[in-house]
Design an enzyme around this catalytic site. Structure first.
Site, mmCIF file in Angstrom:
data_model
loop_
_atom_site.group_PDB
_atom_site.id
_atom_site.type_symbol
_atom_site.label_atom_id
_atom_site.label_comp_id
_atom_site.label_asym_id
_atom_site.label_seq_id
_atom_site.Cartn_x
_atom_site.Cartn_y
_atom_site.Cartn_z
ATOM 1 N N ASN A 221 -29.835 -39.182 -38.847
ATOM 2 C CA ASN A 221 -30.748 -38.242 -38.178
ATOM 3 C C ASN A 221 -31.002 -37.056 -39.106
ATOM 4 O OD1 ASN A 221 -28.634 -36.142 -37.652
ATOM 5 N ND2 ASN A 221 -27.767 -37.810 -36.463
ATOM 6 N N ASP A 292 -25.446 -41.698 -31.685
ATOM 7 C CA ASP A 292 -24.988 -42.203 -30.395
ATOM 8 C C ASP A 292 -24.638 -43.693 -30.463
ATOM 9 O OD1 ASP A 292 -25.170 -39.789 -29.039
ATOM 10 O OD2 ASP A 292 -27.348 -40.004 -28.834
ATOM 11 N N ASP A 319 -17.792 -40.759 -27.753
ATOM 12 C CA ASP A 319 -18.204 -39.354 -27.636
ATOM 13 C C ASP A 319 -17.012 -38.507 -28.079
ATOM 14 O OD1 ASP A 319 -18.821 -36.786 -26.913
ATOM 15 O OD2 ASP A 319 -19.661 -37.336 -24.970
ATOM 16 N N ILE A 320 -17.030 -38.074 -29.336
ATOM 17 C CA ILE A 320 -15.874 -37.384 -29.932
ATOM 18 C C ILE A 320 -15.559 -36.115 -29.149
ATOM 19 C CG2 ILE A 320 -14.941 -36.361 -32.050
ATOM 20 C CD1 ILE A 320 -16.997 -38.144 -33.597
ATOM 21 N N PHE A 336 -22.379 -28.535 -28.875
ATOM 22 C CA PHE A 336 -23.760 -28.174 -29.195
ATOM 23 C C PHE A 336 -24.692 -29.122 -28.455
ATOM 24 C CE2 PHE A 336 -24.625 -25.005 -32.507
ATOM 25 C CZ PHE A 336 -23.343 -24.504 -32.620
ATOM 26 N N LYS A 350 -24.331 -31.022 -19.746
ATOM 27 C CA LYS A 350 -23.312 -31.461 -20.717
ATOM 28 C C LYS A 350 -22.048 -30.621 -20.601
ATOM 29 C CE LYS A 350 -26.517 -33.309 -24.019
ATOM 30 N NZ LYS A 350 -27.231 -33.135 -25.259
ATOM 31 N N LYS A 354 -18.946 -32.980 -19.747
ATOM 32 C CA LYS A 354 -17.934 -33.166 -20.794
ATOM 33 C C LYS A 354 -16.760 -32.213 -20.634
ATOM 34 C CE LYS A 354 -21.305 -34.698 -24.268
ATOM 35 N NZ LYS A 354 -21.428 -35.140 -25.652
HETATM 36 O O1 C5P Z 1 -24.206 -35.843 -25.448
HETATM 37 P P1 C5P Z 1 -24.777 -35.237 -26.690
HETATM 38 O O2 C5P Z 1 -24.713 -36.139 -27.860
HETATM 39 O O3 C5P Z 1 -26.161 -34.730 -26.512
HETATM 40 O O4 C5P Z 1 -23.869 -33.955 -26.940
HETATM 41 C C1 C5P Z 1 -23.949 -33.213 -28.100
HETATM 42 C C2 C5P Z 1 -22.594 -32.673 -28.444
HETATM 43 O O5 C5P Z 1 -21.648 -33.727 -28.415
HETATM 44 C C3 C5P Z 1 -22.518 -32.085 -29.817
HETATM 45 O O6 C5P Z 1 -21.565 -31.035 -29.786
HETATM 46 C C4 C5P Z 1 -22.019 -33.258 -30.670
HETATM 47 O O7 C5P Z 1 -21.294 -32.813 -31.814
HETATM 48 C C5 C5P Z 1 -21.099 -33.973 -29.704
HETATM 49 N N1 C5P Z 1 -21.071 -35.437 -29.849
HETATM 50 C C6 C5P Z 1 -19.897 -36.052 -30.233
HETATM 51 N N2 C5P Z 1 -19.836 -37.415 -30.327
HETATM 52 C C7 C5P Z 1 -20.897 -38.176 -30.052
HETATM 53 C C8 C5P Z 1 -22.108 -37.556 -29.659
HETATM 54 C C9 C5P Z 1 -22.156 -36.202 -29.579
HETATM 55 O O8 C5P Z 1 -18.923 -35.362 -30.519
HETATM 56 N N3 C5P Z 1 -20.823 -39.477 -30.163
#
Ligand code: C5P
Length: 418
Positions: A221, A292, A319-320, A336, A350, A354
């Site tokens: 991206n 994603d 989702d880390i 973020f 979010k 989360k």
């Molecule tokens: O759910 P979304 O991807 O929109 O959320 C964004 C936030 O989640 C950001 O802080 C991004 O660093 C984190 N994120 C993550 N792991 C993922 C996707 C997003 O840590 N697979």
């Protein structure tokens, strides 16, 4: 009306006495003073007699905005204890360029001019030396012994570098560049003060991830990592021990403070690096634009364009951020949200889904902010409030966001502890 957030770097308003001795590298001290001043550091200059043969005191007076000191005695000297006043004023005495002669004098406690006398009046820890001399003088056992003695006394020795020398030789002895010296000065102030985040361990993710399709292709991206790197720097400026887990970006590691950079490529590698470092972490910041999805079956050979159309199966990445926030004892967790529309609704969603402590949201897909831009505008949400950080340079926005993180971290930890 939005409340103004004041942020100050730990080196703002600090006082450096810059000792300039007689080497051709004295011209580099002009840029050095300008860069120190740009960082908010005040500079007063002492020149040795030999230094005035290379650059005039007038030049340094004009650049530093302060009178240049060249003598111990004489009609221009207003006080018999000027050397003590200069030593008291200095948070740091930096000698740059430092000749073999001043290095020998500092090591042996000789005080026969203003600069060597001020050096003697300061404690070793507040002294820094940037050597500049010919290769042979640098390698001379006398100089090497002096340097090793000064080192063991805890005096900061910055440089020298290797390369072309004014005398035409190539080798060690060149003074390091002004920008490098300024980073050392900033590090000196960050490392020698008790700061708001001293002793705090922070893990931050930054940049995009790269998900391979085959050995030559990947999906990714537009994230540049600039916001995450600026935040890592702002956190380290406040004394934190920072682990910067970075996807592929074209940025150098932030130079000031305690920052370890761990580079990764894929979301799975990023997750592994995060969880390898999450134990004992006080604050986690997820700025990375983690993909994603990843490719279900990565081809081990380059895919051929033999078909008219093709399908690639994707599977969801972990989702880390969500997994960090879901830990039994989670750190203070900041996420973020990069959105193209409905910013507030998605960001608040979010934050709750989360279970984050804070979320910083920005609109992406417009030219002057967000991905790959040097500027950003953030809307920061937490459980019962929000703040808008207006469009500004990412490094300024980063300072302001760290200020809010520190306030919220303090507030929530006090609540937890009572
Ligand atoms: O759910 P979304 O991807 O929109 O959320 C964004 C936030 O989640 C950001 O802080 C991004 O660093 C984190 N994120 C993550 N792991 C993922 C996707 C997003 O840590 N697979």
């Amino acid at each position: 009306m939005q409340e103004q957030i004041k942020t100050m770097k730990p080196y703002t308003g600090k006082n450096v006495v810059l000792g300039i001795t007689g080497g051709i590298a004295a011209y580099k001290s002009i840029e050095l003073i300008r860069r120190l001043n740009d960082s908010g550091i005040n500079v007063r200059v002492i020149m040795t007699k030999a230094a005035t043969e290379f650059v005039t005191p007038m030049t340094f007076e004009a650049i530093s905005g302060n009178a240049v000191h060249t003598e111990m005695f004489g009609p221009r000297i207003k006080s018999a204890i000027e050397h003590i006043e200069l030593a008291r004023w200095a948070d740091l005495l930096l000698i740059a360029p430092a000749t073999a002669n001043i290095i020998a004098k500092v090591n042996h406690g000789i005080a026969d001019d203003l600069l060597s006398t001020v050096s003697l009046a300061l404690t070793d820890i507040d002294l820094a030396i940037a050597p500049a001399m010919n290769l042979g003088m640098w390698q001379n056992p006398a100089t090497q012994k002096n340097i090793s003695d000064l080192n063991s006394r805890g005096i900061n020795i910055w440089g020298p570098a290797s390369g072309f020398q004014a005398c035409g030789e190539i080798g060690s002895g060149r003074m390091i560049e002004a920008a490098e010296i300024v980073d050392y000065v900033k590090n000196y102030f960050v490392n020698n003060q008790q700061l708001p985040l001293s002793g705090k361990k922070i893990v931050i993710t930054a940049g995009p991830t790269r998900e391979p399709v085959d050995p030559v292709r990947f999906i990714t991206n537009r994230s540049s990592g600039k916001m995450g790197y600026a935040l890592a720097q702002a956190l380290a400026d406040n004394g934190a021990e920072v682990k910067l887990i970075s996807g592929p970006v074209s940025l150098s590691k932030p130079a000031v403070g305690d920052i370890e950079r761990i580079t990764v490529e894929t979301a799975m590698q990023m997750k592994e690096a995060v969880f390898d470092n999450i134990d004992g972490c006080d604050i986690f910041v997820g700025t990375a634009a983690v993909a994603d999805y990843r490719i279900a079956d990565i081809a081990d050979k380059k895919l051929k364009k033999s078909q008219d159309d093709m399908r690639i199966d994707l599977i969801k990445n972990p989702d880390i951020l969500g997994e960090v926030a879901a830990l039994k004892k989670p750190p203070f967790t900041v996420g973020f949200a990069a959105e193209t529309d409905n910013l507030e609704k998605y960001a608040k969603g979010k934050l709750e889904a989360k279970k984050l402590n804070m979320i910083a949201a920005n609109i992406v897909g417009v030219s002057d902010k967000g991905f790959d831009s040097d500027k950003n505008e953030l809307h920061v949400f937490w459980k019962d409030n929000s703040k808008i950080l207006q469009l500004e340079e990412k490094r300024v926005i980063a300072d302001k966001l760290v200020h809010i993180i520190m306030e919220r971290y303090d507030a929530e930890n006090k609540i937890k502890n009572t």
